[in-house]
Write a protein that holds these residues in place. Structure first.
Motif, short mmCIF file in Angstrom:
data_model
loop_
_atom_site.label_atom_id
_atom_site.label_comp_id
_atom_site.label_asym_id
_atom_site.label_seq_id
_atom_site.Cartn_x
_atom_site.Cartn_y
_atom_site.Cartn_z
N ARG A 176 0.72 -1.24 -0.09
CA ARG A 176 0.10 0.20 -0.09
C ARG A 176 0.76 1.32 -0.03
O ARG A 176 1.91 1.17 0.63
CB ARG A 176 -0.92 0.01 1.45
CG ARG A 176 -1.85 1.28 1.24
CD ARG A 176 -2.98 0.80 1.03
NE ARG A 176 -4.22 2.06 0.97
CZ ARG A 176 -5.10 2.18 1.51
NH1 ARG A 176 -5.70 1.06 2.22
NH2 ARG A 176 -5.82 3.28 1.57
N THR A 205 -6.14 5.99 -2.11
CA THR A 205 -5.91 4.70 -2.44
C THR A 205 -4.92 4.39 -3.63
O THR A 205 -5.13 4.38 -4.49
CB THR A 205 -6.94 3.64 -2.51
OG1 THR A 205 -7.82 3.89 -1.33
CG2 THR A 205 -6.62 2.08 -2.23
N TRP A 212 -1.83 1.39 -4.85
CA TRP A 212 -0.96 -0.02 -4.59
C TRP A 212 0.27 0.13 -5.47
O TRP A 212 0.23 0.41 -6.50
CB TRP A 212 -1.90 -0.91 -4.79
CG TRP A 212 -2.87 -1.12 -3.89
CD1 TRP A 212 -4.16 -0.60 -3.88
CD2 TRP A 212 -3.00 -1.57 -2.61
NE1 TRP A 212 -5.08 -0.84 -2.72
CE2 TRP A 212 -4.34 -1.60 -2.05
CE3 TRP A 212 -1.93 -2.26 -1.83
CZ2 TRP A 212 -4.45 -2.05 -0.45
CZ3 TRP A 212 -2.48 -2.86 -0.55
CH2 TRP A 212 -3.72 -2.88 -0.01
#
Length: 131
Positions: free
Chosen positions: A12, A21, A23
Motif C-alpha cells: 500500500r 488508495t 498500491w
C-alpha cells in the motif's frame, strides 16, 4: 540472465507520499551495478502522489485508465492508456488517477549512488488536482 518468478507482495502506498488508495508492485530491482527500479502502480479514482522528484528522472507508461500529471509550474494534464511520460531529472511533479477513473502505470527510475530513488515534498493542494 535472470528470470524473476516471485516478487515481493503488493504494498500500500505510504500516506506521507500518497493521497487516496494507491498500491505498488515492484517489478524489477536488479542487483548492483544496476540502479534500475521498475514499479507497477495502481491509483484509485482521485488518488495521487505527493509532489516529488527523482535524481535521474522518471518514465511513466500508462497501462490502464486515465490519470493526471503535473510538473512544477505547469498545467495539470490528462494521460491515458498508451501514453508515455518522461519527467526530467530533479523536476518536481505529481501523478495519479483521474477524478473519476482508475489508472495504472509502469514507473521506471534509476536510483542515485546512495540508493535513493525519490525526494518527497508536500501533498498536492486540492485546487491543483483538477483538469
Amino acid at each position: 540472465m535472470y528470470i524473476t518468478r516471485q516478487r515481493p507482495g503488493t504494498q500500500r502506498g505510504a500516506t506521507e507520499n500518497f493521497t487516496g488508495t494507491v498500491w505498488l508492485d515492484e517489478i524489477a530491482a536488479p542487483p548492483p551495478p544496476s540502479r534500475l527500479r521498475m514499479f507497477h502502480v495502481h491509483f484509485a479514482p482521485g488518488a495521487h502522489t505527493a509532489w516529488h522528484r527523482h535524481p535521474h528522472g522518471q518514465v511513466l507508461h500508462i497501462l490502464q485508465g486515465e490519470g493526471r500529471v503535473q510538473r512544477g509550474g505547469g498545467e495539470v494534464e490528462a494521460v491515458r492508456a498508451g501514453d508515455t511520460v518522461w519527467i526530467e531529472p530533479d523536476e518536481w511533479h505529481w501523478h495519479g488517477g483521474g477524478p473519476h477513473t482508475f489508472m495504472s502505470h509502469l514507473a521506471v527510475v534509476e536510483a542515485a549512488g546512495d540508493g535513493t530513488t525519490a525526494e518527497w515534498g508536500e501533498h498536492v493542494a486540492p485546487k491543483n488536482r483538477r483538469a
